[in-house]
Design a protein around this motif. Structure first.
Motif, short mmCIF file in Angstrom:
data_model
loop_
_atom_site.label_atom_id
_atom_site.label_comp_id
_atom_site.label_asym_id
_atom_site.label_seq_id
_atom_site.Cartn_x
_atom_site.Cartn_y
_atom_site.Cartn_z
N LEU A 24 6.21 -11.93 -14.20
CA LEU A 24 5.79 -10.86 -14.87
C LEU A 24 6.60 -10.78 -16.24
CD1 LEU A 24 4.45 -8.29 -12.20
CD2 LEU A 24 3.13 -9.28 -13.88
N ARG A 29 5.67 -8.94 -19.54
CA ARG A 29 5.50 -7.26 -19.09
C ARG A 29 6.57 -6.80 -18.86
NH1 ARG A 29 0.86 -7.77 -16.41
NH2 ARG A 29 1.18 -5.58 -15.94
N THR A 32 4.36 -2.75 -14.01
CA THR A 32 3.26 -3.16 -13.16
C THR A 32 3.20 -2.29 -11.98
OG1 THR A 32 2.76 -4.92 -11.52
CG2 THR A 32 5.07 -4.22 -11.61
N ASN A 33 2.27 -2.36 -11.12
CA ASN A 33 2.19 -1.83 -9.93
C ASN A 33 1.93 -2.25 -8.75
OD1 ASN A 33 -0.70 -2.17 -10.00
ND2 ASN A 33 -0.65 -0.91 -11.57
N GLN A 35 -0.69 -2.58 -6.89
CA GLN A 35 -2.13 -3.02 -6.97
C GLN A 35 -1.80 -4.60 -7.62
OE1 GLN A 35 -5.33 -1.45 -5.63
NE2 GLN A 35 -5.95 -3.68 -6.22
N GLU A 36 -1.48 -4.60 -8.65
CA GLU A 36 -1.30 -5.95 -9.38
C GLU A 36 -0.27 -6.94 -8.49
OE1 GLU A 36 -0.65 -7.23 -13.90
OE2 GLU A 36 0.93 -6.11 -13.18
N THR A 39 -2.22 -8.07 -5.66
CA THR A 39 -3.34 -9.14 -5.95
C THR A 39 -2.67 -10.51 -6.25
OG1 THR A 39 -4.76 -7.49 -7.14
CG2 THR A 39 -5.13 -9.86 -7.79
N ARG A 40 -1.66 -10.43 -6.84
CA ARG A 40 -1.02 -11.74 -7.22
C ARG A 40 -0.34 -12.44 -5.75
NH1 ARG A 40 1.64 -12.59 -12.94
NH2 ARG A 40 0.52 -11.50 -14.03
N PRO A 45 -1.72 -3.45 -1.61
CA PRO A 45 -0.71 -2.47 -2.26
C PRO A 45 0.27 -1.55 -1.16
CG PRO A 45 -3.15 -2.84 -3.19
CD PRO A 45 -2.87 -3.30 -2.09
N GLY A 64 3.59 3.58 -11.53
CA GLY A 64 4.10 2.16 -11.44
C GLY A 64 5.45 1.93 -11.59
#
Lengths: 217, 217
Positions: A24, A29, A32-33, A35-36, A39-40, A45, A64
């Motif tokens: 990131l 970036r 972030t949080n 959730q992200e 996903t990665r 989460p 976040g």
């Protein structure tokens, strides 16, 4: 110490979080949080928040995480604010690949000595190193205060070399030989066995066939 | 199917049991038990018996296991009675080590094709292979019915190559790039990241220092 409470499985996921945060950062970036990150990484989460909660509060609810701050904190928690010198034992094909592996240094590690007991390899260049005689293992490890070793020797030699590493002061071994090493309780071992990983996946390849058979019944 | 019930974590330990049984066979042993296997693997005997119980009854109570029989059954369960052809993508230092790794064949796998997109590598020898142009990936995988691939390409290329592998019919990927690949649900991925393993152990190296500090307080 708060960090004592963390289960080993949560500790083992911190490097993955650090990996994502570094990516990131490279993408420019700043926040972030979970959730992200989830996903990665293919993780929930909630799992990520729970793992991080063992080590402190790293974000405000709903706001976040600050990427650079969390990155820095994870490096601190994992003791990566310094560079760890690493001894590599075994200068075969695998040792060659490891000595040339670019990611160790960015990860906090530097291979500082490579050993082999094969006279045809001793003295020859390997990456930025010259292969040392394995007879010097103990002396070099002690002189340089090395506590981490990578074991890339054949199966038959692995335990005997591990015994020597431990006696010389090594506290963590990354073991590429397909054998569970016997070491004292205060020495950590992580094993890398690509054959076992392939075999694990092969189980499911047949399960797919079985699923198709079921469908026909 | 009985084998569907097994949790993935139990499946993942079967290759370790197979590894120990092969070593016992080489030592000329004909019987063993969960106690001995547990000692060799650093696992509890109860864990081993429970894992094996998902797949059938392999020993009589108190009589232990027949080494050759259990070995054969585990190979059957893991679908290793055949040899799986494997595609290797990436002919760098790591690809070189993998192409020369002797344990794949005894484990049930054979690298049958090596690919790279670097013109200076294409056509050059690697182990028993000649490096193929990555442009031929799809054709070779489909013609040879390959469903397993090893990914040894740089991070930046990994997802794009994985997408091509999946589109060509690959169902299992051993991923050496430090990124969690996005693949469809019916494709298995196992990741090998030595840096993450070293970082995991580094956490405990500091814990030891902290323990000493505590002692002084």
């Amino acid at each position: 110490m708060v960090k004592r409470k963390a289960p080993d499985i949560a500790v083992g996921r911190l490097p993955l979080y650090l990996r994502v945060l570094n990516q990131l950062l490279e993408e420019g970036r700043t926040t972030t949080n979970s959730q992200e990150m989830g996903t990665r990484l293919g993780l929930s989460p909630a799992q990520i928040r729970k793992d991080l909660s063992y080590f402190g509060g790293f974000g405000r609810f709903g706001a976040g995480y600050d990427v650079a701050y969390l990155c820095e904190q994870l490096r601190r928690i994992l003791n990566l604010e310094r560079t760890w010198p690493v001894a590599l034992v075994g200068a075969g094909h695998l040792g060659h690949a490891l000595a040339n592996y670019g990611r160790f240094s960015e990860g906090g590690f530097e291979i500082v000595a490579v050993f082999d007991d094969d006279p045809s390899k001793i003295g020859s260049p390997l990456g930025r190193h010259q292969v040392l005689d394995a007879a010097q293992l103990e002396r070099v490890i002690q002189e340089q205060g090395i506590v981490i070793a990578i074991l890339a020797v054949p199966l038959q030699a692995a335990q005997a070399v591990a015994d020597r590493l431990v006696a010389a002061g090594i506290k963590a071994i990354l073991n590429y030989a397909p054998v569970r090493l016997k070491v004292p309780n205060d020495v950590k071992v992580q094993e890398i066995d690509p054959v076992a990983r392939l075999q694990h996946m092969a189980y499911y390849l047949e399960a797919d066939d079985a699923a198709m058979d079921d469908g026909e019944a």
